[in-house]
Design a protein around this motif. Structure first.
Motif, PDB file in Angstrom:
ATOM      1  N   ILE A 391      26.678  30.643 -29.964  1.00 43.55           N
ATOM      2  CA  ILE A 391      27.233  29.555 -29.158  1.00 43.55           C
ATOM      3  C   ILE A 391      26.150  28.498 -28.944  1.00 43.55           C
ATOM      4  CG2 ILE A 391      28.015  29.044 -26.806  1.00 43.55           C
ATOM      5  CD1 ILE A 391      29.631  31.617 -26.992  1.00 43.55           C
ATOM      6  N   PRO A 392      26.499  27.216 -29.059  1.00 42.91           N
ATOM      7  CA  PRO A 392      25.473  26.165 -28.999  1.00 42.91           C
ATOM      8  C   PRO A 392      24.598  26.226 -27.752  1.00 42.91           C
ATOM      9  CG  PRO A 392      27.514  25.245 -29.722  1.00 42.91           C
ATOM     10  CD  PRO A 392      27.800  26.662 -29.383  1.00 42.91           C
ATOM     11  N   PHE A 393      23.439  25.600 -27.886  1.00 51.65           N
ATOM     12  CA  PHE A 393      22.385  25.591 -26.871  1.00 51.65           C
ATOM     13  C   PHE A 393      21.735  26.963 -26.726  1.00 51.65           C
ATOM     14  CE2 PHE A 393      25.118  22.030 -25.473  1.00 51.65           C
ATOM     15  CZ  PHE A 393      24.212  21.030 -25.745  1.00 51.65           C
ATOM     16  N   PHE A 397      22.637  29.970 -32.258  1.00 54.00           N
ATOM     17  CA  PHE A 397      23.434  28.895 -32.860  1.00 54.00           C
ATOM     18  C   PHE A 397      22.615  28.117 -33.877  1.00 54.00           C
ATOM     19  CE2 PHE A 397      24.526  24.351 -32.748  1.00 54.00           C
ATOM     20  CZ  PHE A 397      25.745  24.423 -33.376  1.00 54.00           C
ATOM     21  N   LYS A 400      22.091  30.181 -37.012  1.00 52.18           N
ATOM     22  CA  LYS A 400      23.248  30.202 -37.909  1.00 52.18           C
ATOM     23  C   LYS A 400      23.428  28.836 -38.576  1.00 52.18           C
ATOM     24  CE  LYS A 400      26.188  33.964 -36.560  1.00 52.18           C
ATOM     25  NZ  LYS A 400      25.691  34.457 -35.267  1.00 52.18           N
ATOM     26  N   LEU A 401      23.204  27.779 -37.788  1.00 51.20           N
ATOM     27  CA  LEU A 401      23.355  26.427 -38.331  1.00 51.20           C
ATOM     28  C   LEU A 401      22.437  26.222 -39.529  1.00 51.20           C
ATOM     29  CD1 LEU A 401      24.611  23.555 -37.706  1.00 51.20           C
ATOM     30  CD2 LEU A 401      22.436  23.061 -36.637  1.00 51.20           C
ATOM     31  N   PHE A 404      23.611  28.428 -42.516  1.00 51.29           N
ATOM     32  CA  PHE A 404      24.808  27.894 -43.162  1.00 51.29           C
ATOM     33  C   PHE A 404      24.493  26.598 -43.895  1.00 51.29           C
ATOM     34  CE2 PHE A 404      28.596  30.371 -42.342  1.00 51.29           C
ATOM     35  CZ  PHE A 404      28.177  31.252 -41.374  1.00 51.29           C
ATOM     36  N   GLU A 405      23.559  25.828 -43.358  1.00 51.67           N
ATOM     37  CA  GLU A 405      23.210  24.576 -44.025  1.00 51.67           C
ATOM     38  C   GLU A 405      22.646  24.847 -45.417  1.00 51.67           C
ATOM     39  OE1 GLU A 405      19.789  22.493 -42.761  1.00 51.67           O
ATOM     40  OE2 GLU A 405      20.198  20.985 -44.284  1.00 51.67           O
ATOM     41  N   ILE A 408      25.411  26.204 -47.772  1.00 53.02           N
ATOM     42  CA  ILE A 408      26.309  25.169 -48.314  1.00 53.02           C
ATOM     43  C   ILE A 408      25.579  24.343 -49.356  1.00 53.02           C
ATOM     44  CG2 ILE A 408      27.672  23.122 -47.755  1.00 53.02           C
ATOM     45  CD1 ILE A 408      28.220  24.270 -45.058  1.00 53.02           C
ATOM     46  N   LYS A 409      24.321  24.040 -49.036  1.00 48.31           N
ATOM     47  CA  LYS A 409      23.540  23.216 -49.951  1.00 48.31           C
ATOM     48  C   LYS A 409      23.399  23.898 -51.308  1.00 48.31           C
ATOM     49  CE  LYS A 409      20.085  20.709 -48.176  1.00 48.31           C
ATOM     50  NZ  LYS A 409      18.794  20.675 -47.474  1.00 48.31           N
ATOM     51  N   VAL A 416      30.124  31.300 -47.374  1.00 48.34           N
ATOM     52  CA  VAL A 416      30.371  30.526 -46.155  1.00 48.34           C
ATOM     53  C   VAL A 416      31.731  30.879 -45.572  1.00 48.34           C
ATOM     54  CG1 VAL A 416      30.781  28.201 -45.280  1.00 48.34           C
ATOM     55  CG2 VAL A 416      28.823  28.651 -46.743  1.00 48.34           C
ATOM     56  N   ILE A 420      32.448  32.421 -41.908  1.00 47.63           N
ATOM     57  CA  ILE A 420      33.309  31.904 -40.833  1.00 47.63           C
ATOM     58  C   ILE A 420      34.167  33.029 -40.259  1.00 47.63           C
ATOM     59  CG2 ILE A 420      35.239  30.383 -40.315  1.00 47.63           C
ATOM     60  CD1 ILE A 420      34.196  28.480 -42.374  1.00 47.63           C
ATOM     61  N   VAL A 423      32.057  35.375 -38.225  1.00 49.35           N
ATOM     62  CA  VAL A 423      31.633  34.806 -36.937  1.00 49.35           C
ATOM     63  C   VAL A 423      32.763  34.950 -35.920  1.00 49.35           C
ATOM     64  CG1 VAL A 423      31.153  32.646 -35.741  1.00 49.35           C
ATOM     65  CG2 VAL A 423      29.872  33.235 -37.771  1.00 49.35           C
ATOM     66  N   PRO A 472      14.362  23.214 -31.157  1.00 43.21           N
ATOM     67  CA  PRO A 472      13.834  24.153 -32.151  1.00 43.21           C
ATOM     68  C   PRO A 472      12.671  23.624 -32.982  1.00 43.21           C
ATOM     69  CG  PRO A 472      15.870  23.169 -32.925  1.00 43.21           C
ATOM     70  CD  PRO A 472      15.624  22.601 -31.568  1.00 43.21           C
TER      71      PRO A 472
ATOM     72  N   ILE B  62      15.079  15.668 -31.582  1.00 43.72           N
ATOM     73  CA  ILE B  62      15.195  17.126 -31.520  1.00 43.72           C
ATOM     74  C   ILE B  62      14.731  17.753 -32.819  1.00 43.72           C
ATOM     75  CG2 ILE B  62      16.800  19.050 -31.273  1.00 43.72           C
ATOM     76  CD1 ILE B  62      16.439  17.592 -28.704  1.00 43.72           C
ATOM     77  N   LEU B  63      15.324  17.378 -33.917  1.00 46.52           N
ATOM     78  CA  LEU B  63      14.944  17.905 -35.227  1.00 46.52           C
ATOM     79  C   LEU B  63      14.779  16.726 -36.173  1.00 46.52           C
ATOM     80  CD1 LEU B  63      17.143  21.051 -35.958  1.00 46.52           C
ATOM     81  CD2 LEU B  63      14.672  20.916 -35.973  1.00 46.52           C
ATOM     82  N   SER B 131      28.181  20.622 -29.859  1.00 51.02           N
ATOM     83  CA  SER B 131      27.544  21.651 -29.031  1.00 51.02           C
ATOM     84  C   SER B 131      28.017  21.584 -27.592  1.00 51.02           C
ATOM     85  CB  SER B 131      26.028  21.488 -29.062  1.00 51.02           C
ATOM     86  OG  SER B 131      25.560  21.625 -30.371  1.00 51.02           O
ATOM     87  N   GLU B 134      31.232  23.233 -26.860  1.00 51.08           N
ATOM     88  CA  GLU B 134      31.230  24.691 -26.847  1.00 51.08           C
ATOM     89  C   GLU B 134      30.779  25.272 -25.512  1.00 51.08           C
ATOM     90  OE1 GLU B 134      31.786  26.979 -30.012  1.00 51.08           O
ATOM     91  OE2 GLU B 134      33.116  25.321 -29.534  1.00 51.08           O
ATOM     92  N   PHE B 168      34.188  26.792 -35.369  1.00 48.44           N
ATOM     93  CA  PHE B 168      33.283  27.094 -36.478  1.00 48.44           C
ATOM     94  C   PHE B 168      33.749  26.402 -37.765  1.00 48.44           C
ATOM     95  CE2 PHE B 168      30.041  29.554 -38.530  1.00 48.44           C
ATOM     96  CZ  PHE B 168      29.132  29.619 -37.501  1.00 48.44           C
ATOM     97  N   LEU B 171      32.471  23.087 -37.441  1.00 55.18           N
ATOM     98  CA  LEU B 171      31.031  23.015 -37.710  1.00 55.18           C
ATOM     99  C   LEU B 171      30.761  22.965 -39.209  1.00 55.18           C
ATOM    100  CD1 LEU B 171      28.201  23.084 -36.498  1.00 55.18           C
ATOM    101  CD2 LEU B 171      28.246  25.547 -36.732  1.00 55.18           C
ATOM    102  N   ILE B 172      31.508  23.781 -39.969  1.00 56.43           N
ATOM    103  CA  ILE B 172      31.329  23.773 -41.425  1.00 56.43           C
ATOM    104  C   ILE B 172      31.687  22.387 -41.977  1.00 56.43           C
ATOM    105  CG2 ILE B 172      32.119  24.798 -43.587  1.00 56.43           C
ATOM    106  CD1 ILE B 172      30.362  26.602 -41.845  1.00 56.43           C
ATOM    107  N   LEU B 175      28.876  20.104 -41.202  1.00 58.90           N
ATOM    108  CA  LEU B 175      27.732  20.375 -42.083  1.00 58.90           C
ATOM    109  C   LEU B 175      27.969  19.794 -43.468  1.00 58.90           C
ATOM    110  CD1 LEU B 175      26.515  24.032 -41.454  1.00 58.90           C
ATOM    111  CD2 LEU B 175      25.206  21.933 -41.300  1.00 58.90           C
ATOM    112  N   LEU B 179      25.782  17.052 -45.410  1.00 61.57           N
ATOM    113  CA  LEU B 179      25.143  17.272 -46.708  1.00 61.57           C
ATOM    114  C   LEU B 179      25.660  16.312 -47.771  1.00 61.57           C
ATOM    115  CD1 LEU B 179      24.960  21.144 -46.646  1.00 61.57           C
ATOM    116  CD2 LEU B 179      23.062  19.541 -46.526  1.00 61.57           C
TER     117      LEU B 179
END
Lengths: 480, 481
Positions: A391-393, A397, A400-401, A404-405, A408-409, A416, A420, A423, A472, B62-63, B131, B134, B168, B171-172, B175, B179
Motif C-alpha cells: 500500500i502506498p507510502f 509499495f 513493488k513499484l 514492476f517497472e 514491464i521495461k 506482470v 497483479i 497482489v 526512497p 523524491i526520486l 498513492s 490508496e 493495481f 498502477l500498471i 507505469l 515507460l
C-alpha cells in the motif's frame, strides 16, 4: 577497511562472547544478546569507512569482491542480525520452557551467540565470487542454522522442523556441490567472474553439461531463497523453528541466496546462448513461485505459516526482478525490495513474538482484538501488513513499484499479469490479520505489556517502513 | 510554496496523530475539518481566474532519477474538488453518532480518508495522485468491518479486494504510460505530460488508455466493475459512505479528466463506442436494478452507481460543454449523495431498519427529517434549482453536440432521469408518507447538529443550482481550450 576484516571481526565477537558465556555466573544470559548486537553495531559503523576491498593481485582477490552489491548486502545482513539478536531477550521464556534445566538460564547464552556465526557466513557468502568460497560460507551459515532451528529440543515442532531443514538442506548442499563439479569439469574454473571468458572458448558440444551444472546450482539456490521448486520446506520449518530464527531465515538467509543467484546470472548475461535459456527458466520459476506462495497463503490460519508462504510470495516478486536483470535498474530494485522486506518482515515477527508469548500461541486468532489490548502492537502490525501488501507510502509499495517497472521495461507482461492477480490475493491474506486485530473481539481484555527494547525496535522499523515509502532516494543512491 | 494548500492535507493527519496520542477525538476532528473548510473556501476565492492554470504550487524532489517529485498545486477543478471534500468531511464528522467503543480509531479512519482524497486531488504528480488515493483503503476496511451494519464483513472484503486489485491495474497502466515516454524526458508531472502530448513529443499506445479506463473505472464503479459499491455503501456507517460515495469515488473521474483526456485524445475517440456501451450499462441496467431495491440504503447505493453513467456521458462527449457538465455533476452528485447517505444513517439510527415494507408515514413524527430527505431526493433526481440539474443539462447538450451517434445514448440518459424519479419518489413515499405503523409513533425528529450538517450539503447545492457559473468558471480553467 578491508572487507575480509568485517567478517573476521564478527567471528571474533562471537568467540569472545562464547568465552564470556562459559565463565559468566549470571543466571540471566540475555545480556549476551545485547552485547552481540552492540558489537555488530560497531561492525556496521566500521563498514561505512572507505573500503579498499581485496588488494589487487592478492590471493583474496580471486575469492571476494567489494562491489556495491556486496557492500549493500553486508550491511543488510548486519542489520538483520542486530534486529534478530534484539528479539532474543523477549524469547527467553520460551527457551527456558523447552530446554532441560540443568542450570538456570542454560542454553539462552548460546542461542544469542550462534546467530553471529551465521551472520559471518552470510556476509562471506554475499561477497564471494568463487564457487568454493560460496560453498564454504554457505555451509558455515547452514550448519549453524541447523542447530538454531532445532534449538528447542524438548519441543516436537522444533525437532520436526529441524529434521526437515537438515534433510532438505543436506540435499541442496549435494545439488550445489554436484553443480559446481560439473561446471568446473567443463570450464576448468570455479570463479564466477572468470566463467564467461572460459565459456567463450568452449566448443558447442560442452554447452549441455554446463547447463546441467548451472541447473543444479539453481535448484540448490531455490532452497536458500525459498523459491519454486524447493520451497516446500518453508512453512513447516518456519512454523516449528524458534521465532527469532524464523525471522532470520526469512530475511538474511534468503538475501544471501539471492545475491549468489544475481552474481551467477549477471556473469552469464554476457553469453547470449545461455542467458536466453536462463531467462526463460527464471521467468518460469518466478511465475510458479508467485502462484504457489500467494495461493497457499490464502487459507492459512497460523501466523508463522502465513508469513512463511508470504516469504515464498515475496521471493516470487524478487525473482521477477531477477528475471529482468537485463535492465540496469533491476539490481537497485531488488536491493530496495530487500531493504523494505527486512523492515516489514522483521516488524511482523517482533509483534508476533510478543503476542505469541502473551496469548500462548501463534494462530492468527490469537491476534483477535489486539487493537484493544495493545494499540501500539496492533498499529505496528497494521503497518507491516500494509507494507507487505504493497500500500502506498510504505516501503513495500515502492519496492513493488520498482520491480514492476523493470519487469514491464523488460517485456515480462505475463509475469506482470500474474503479479497483479497475486497482489490481489495478498490483499486478502494480509488483511485477514488486520481483520483479526481490529474487527474481532479479544478473548480477554488484559493489556499486553511491551518492553522498552520491543518499543524501540517497533519505532525504528516502523519509521524505516514509512521513510523508505515516502523518500526512497537515499537507499537507492547506495545501490549504484 | 502555498502553506494553506499543504495544511489542507497535513491538518487531518496532524489531527489523527493528536487523537492517537490522546486528544478528544470528536472535538479534534471537527476542529480540523472546520479549519480545512475555511482554508478550502479561502483558496477557492483567492484563485486568480484571470491568469488561470496551476496555482499555489510547491514541489519536493523524491526520486529525481525516475523524474518523480511530490508536486502540489491546484487549478479551478481541483479547488472545486477541495470544496466538495472539505464540505463532505465536515458534514460527515459532524453527523457521526456517539461512538461508545474505540471512538479515536473511528475518527482517525475518517480523517485519513479525507486527507488521502484531498492529497490525491492536490497532487500534480501521477504517482502521488495514485498513492494518496490508496490512503483510504485500510480506513474503509476498518470502518465498514467494525462499525458497519448488515453483512458488513462480506461487504468490506469485497470492496477492499476490488479496490485493491482495481488500483493495481491502474498502477500498471500508469507505469506503462510512464515507460512509453521516450527515456530522458521521463516524468510523471501532469503539466509536462500535457505539454509533451500537445507538442506531439510522445504518443502513448492506445491500449494503455484501456488499462487506465479499467483501473479508474473500477474505482468509479463503471459498469461492469461496479459490484463492490452498493453493498459497501449499504453496510458502511453513514459518515464512511458519505466520504466514500461523495468524494473518494470522484477520484477516478478526476483521474480520467486529468490524465486520459489530455494524453489520449485519439484513443478516447477510438474507444468511445466501448465507453458509451458501458455507461449505458450504468444508466439503464443499474437504473432498473435500483428500481428493484427494497431497502433505502441499497437504493441510494445503486443510485450512486447509476449516476456515474451521466458523468461518463459528459466525458464521452469529448467537448468542452460535456466535460464542464461532468465536472459540475461531480460536485453536485458528491454533495447530494452524501446528504442522502447522511439521512439514511439518521433513519436507520431511529428505526433500526431501512426496509420499505416496514417503514411508512414517518413524516408525521419526523417532519424536518422528511423535508430534508425530500430535498436530497429531488437533488438526486435532478430537479431544476439544484446543481445536479445544471450538470445533467450540460452533459446532455454536450453529448448531443458530439454527433448523430450520440442521439440514442442521450435519449437513454433522459430516460434515466425518469428512472431516478421513479425510485427516489417511491422511496420518499414508502418511508415518509402513507399510514404510520404503531411502533414508529414515538420517533424523535432529526437533532439540530444533524440537521445543520445536512443543510451544509444542500445549501451549496442550491447556490450552485441557481448560479452554476460559480462552479463552471472554476472548472473551466482545467480544460483544454
Amino acid at each position: 577497511m578491508n572487507t575480509l576484516f568485517l567478517e573476521i571481526a564478527v567471528v571474533a565477537i562471537g568467540i569472545i562472547l562464547l568465552l564470556v558465556e562459559a565463565f559468566s555466573d549470571r543466571s540471566d544470559k540475555s545480556y549476551l544478546a545485547y552485547l552481540g548486537a552492540a558489537g555488530l553495531v560497531g561492525v556496521l559503523i566500521l563498514s561505512f569507512f572507505p573500503s579498499h576491498g581485496p588488494l589487487p593481485g592478492s590471493s583474496t582477490e580471486a575469492f571476494i569482491t567489494s562491489d556495491f552489491l556486496s557492500v549493500f548486502f553486508v550491511r543488510f545482513i548486519l542489520v538483520a542480525t542486530i534486529v534478530t539478536l534484539l528479539m532474543i531477550p523477549g524469547f527467553r521464556p520460551v527457551l527456558e520452557r523447552y530446554l532441560p534445566a540443568e542450570r538456570a538460564g542454560g542454553g539462552v547464552g548460546e542461542f544469542a551467540i550462534l546467530p553471529l556465526f551465521v551472520c559471518a557466513g552470510l556476509m562471506w557468502m554475499v561477497t564471494a565470487i568463487d564457487f568454493i568460497m560460496i560453498f564454504v560460507s554457505l555451509e558455515l551459515a547452514t550448519i549453524t542454522l541447523y542447530v538454531l532451528v532445532t534449538y528447542l529440543r524438548q519441543n516436537n515442532a522444533s525437532l520436526e522442523a529441524g529434521t526437515k531443514f537438515l534433510i532438505l538442506g543436506a540435499l541442496s548442499t549435494g545439488f550445489i556441490v554436484y553443480g559446481i563439479s560439473w561446471i568446473f569439469g567443463v570450464t576448468g574454473t570455479t570463479n564466477i567472474l572468470a566463467l564467461p571468458g572460459a565459456i567463450a572458448t568452449l566448443p558447442e558440444t560442452s554447452l549441455a553439461p554446463l547447463l546441467f551444472g548451472i541447473a543444479m546450482i539453481l535448484v540448490a539456490l531455490s532452497f536458500k531463497t525459498g523459491a519454486f521448486p524447493f520451497q516446500f520446506w518453508v512453512p513447516d520449518v518456519y512454523q516449528g523453528a524458534p521465532t527469532p530464527v524464523t525471522a532470520y531465515l526469512s530475511v538474511a538467509s534468503k538475501a544471501a541466496g539471492f545475491v549468489v543467484l544475481i552474481r551467477l546470472l549477471v556473469a552469464l548475461e554476457t553469453i547470449p546462448v545461455i542467458a536466453h535459456k536462463l531467462h526463460a527458466v527464471i521467468t518460469l520459476l518466478a511465475g510458479l513461485t508467485l502462484i504457489f506462495g500467494n495461493c497457499s497463503a490464502i487459507p492459512q490460519t497460523n501466523m508463522k505459516r502465513l508469513l512463511g508462504y508470504s516469504s515464498v510470495a515475496h521471493a516470487g516478486y524478487l525473482l521477477m526482478g531477477v528475471a529482468s536483470l537485463g535492465s540496469m535498474l533491476a539490481i537497485p530494485a531488488i536491493g530496495f525490495y530487500f531493504a523494505a522486506y527486512l523492515a516489514m518482515t522483521m516488524l511482523s515477527f517482533v509483534v508476533l513474538l510478543v503476542v505469541a508469548e502473551a496469548t500462548g500461541g501463534d494462530e492468527i486468532s490469537r491476534f483477535n482484538g489486539l487493537s484493544q489490548r495493545s494499540p501500539l502492537l496492533a498499529g505496528a502490525m497494521l503497518l507491516a501488513m500494509a507494507s507487505l501488501a504493497g500500500i502506498p507510502f510504505t516501503a513495500g509499495f515502492i519496492g513493488k513499484l520498482l520491480i514492476f517497472e523493470v519487469a514491464i521495461k523488460q517485456g515480462h507482461f505475463g509475469l506482470v499479469v500474474i503479479g497483479i492477480v497475486t497482489v490481489a490475493a495478498g490483499f486478502y491474506y494480509y488483511f485477514k490479520v488486520i481483520r483479526a486485530m481490529y474487527w474481532q473481539q479479544p478473548a480477554e481484555e488484559t493489556v499486553i505489556p511491551v518492553t522498552f527494547t520491543v518499543k524501540m525496535i517497533i519505532a525504528v522499523l516502523g519509521a524505516a517502513i514509512l521513510a523508505l515509502g515516502i523518500y526512497p532516494a537515499p537507499i537507492l543512491a547506495t545501490l549504484r | 510554496m502555498s502553506l494553506l494548500l499543504i495544511l489542507l492535507i497535513v491538518l487531518p493527519l496532524l489531527a489523527s496523530l493528536g487523537i492517537m496520542v490522546g486528544a478528544n477525538p470528536r472535538r479534534t476532528a471537527l476542529g480540523a475539518a472546520i479549519v480545512n473548510l475555511v482554508f478550502a473556501v479561502i483558496l477557492f476565492t483567492r484563485y486568480d481566474l484571470h491568469s488561470g492554470g496551476w496555482q499555489y504550487l510547491s514541489e519536493w524532489k523524491i526520486l529525481p532519477r525516475l523524474g518523480i517529485n511530490l508536486t502540489l498545486g491546484a487549478d479551478g477543478l481541483t479547488l472545486t474538488m477541495f470544496l466538495l471534500a472539505t464540505l463532505v468531511t465536515l458534514s460527515a464528522l459532524w453527523i457521526a453518532p456517539k461512538i461508545e467503543k474505540r471512538e479515536g480509531l473511528y475518527y482517525v479512519c475518517l480523517l485519513f480518508i479525507s486527507a488521502g482524497v484531498i492529497g490525491a486531488f492536490a497532487s500534480l504528480d501521477v504517482l502521488f495522485l495514485y498513492s494518496f488515493h490508496e490512503l483510504a483503503l485500510i480506513p474503509t476496511f476498518l470502518l465498514i468491518g467494525i462499525w458497519g451494519s448488515g453483512d458488513r464483513q462480506a461487504a468490506a472484503w469485497k470492496a477492499t479486494i476490488y479496490l485493491g486489485a482495481g488500483s493495481f491495474v491502474l498502477l500498471i497502466g500508469l507505469l506503462a504510460l510512464y515507460l512509453s515516454i521516450p527515456s530522458g524526458l521521463r516524468t510523471l508531472d501532469i503539466r509536462q505530460l500535457d505539454q509533451m502530448a500537445a507538442t506531439g513529443a510522445f504518443h502513448p499506445a492506445s491500449w494503455i488508455y484501456l488499462v487506465l479506463l479499467v483501473g479508474f473505472g473500477s474505482l468509479v464503479s463503471l459498469f461492469p466493475f461496479h459490484s463492490w459499491a452498493p453493498p459497501a455503501y449499504a453496510c458502511a456507517p453513514a459518515p464512511a459512505a458519505m466520504l466514500h460515495a461523495g468524494v473518494l469515488k470522484k477520484f477516478g473521474l478526476y483521474g480520467l479528466i486529468r490524465i486520459a483526456l489530455p494524453l489520449f485524445p485519439d484513443a478516447m475517440h477510438q474507444f468511445n463506442g466501448l465507453l458509451i456501451l458501458l455507461l449505458i450499462g450504468n444508466i439503464l441496467y443499474i437504473g432498473y436494478v435500483t428500481v428493484a431495491q427494497k431497502r433505502l440504503d441499497w437504493t441510494v447505493g445503486y443510485s450512486s452507481v447509476m449516476h456515474m453513467g451521466y458523468i461518463f456521458l459528459g466525458l464521452a462527449s469529448l467537448n468542452l460543454l460535456g466535460i464542464n457538465g461532468a465536472s459540475l455533476l461531480m460536485f453536485a452528485h458528491g454533495l447530494s449523495v452524501a446528504a442522502a447517505f447522511a439521512l439514511c444513517g439518521e433513519i436507520r439510527r431511529r428505526t433500526g431498519t431501512l426496509d420499505y415494507a416496514e417503514l411508512g408515514g414517518l413524516a408525521k413524527v419526523t417532519p424536518v427529517l422528511g423535508l430534508l430527505f425530500g430535498f436530497a431526493a429531488m437533488a438526486s433526481v435532478g430537479l431544476p434549482g439544484f446543481a445536479n440539474f445544471a450538470g445533467e443539462i450540460l452533459v446532455f447538450f454536450g453529448a448531443s453536440a458530439y454527433g448523430p451517434e450520440m442521439i440514442i445514448p442521450v435519449i437513454i440518459g433522459v430516460w434515466g432521469v425518469v428512472i431516478s424519479a421513479i425510485y427516489m419518489l417511491r422511496a420518499y413515499r414508502n418511508i415518509f408518507w402513507g399510514p404510520i405503523a404503531e411502533r414508529w409513533a414515538s420517533l424523535s425528529d432529526i437533532a439540530p447538529t444533524a440537521r445543520w450538517s445536512v443543510i451544509l450539503l444542500l445549501l451549496p447545492l442550491m447556490v450552485a443550482g441557481f448560479y452554476p457559473q460559480i462552479i463552471l468558471r472554476m472548472v473551466g480553467t482545467a480544460l483544454p481550450r
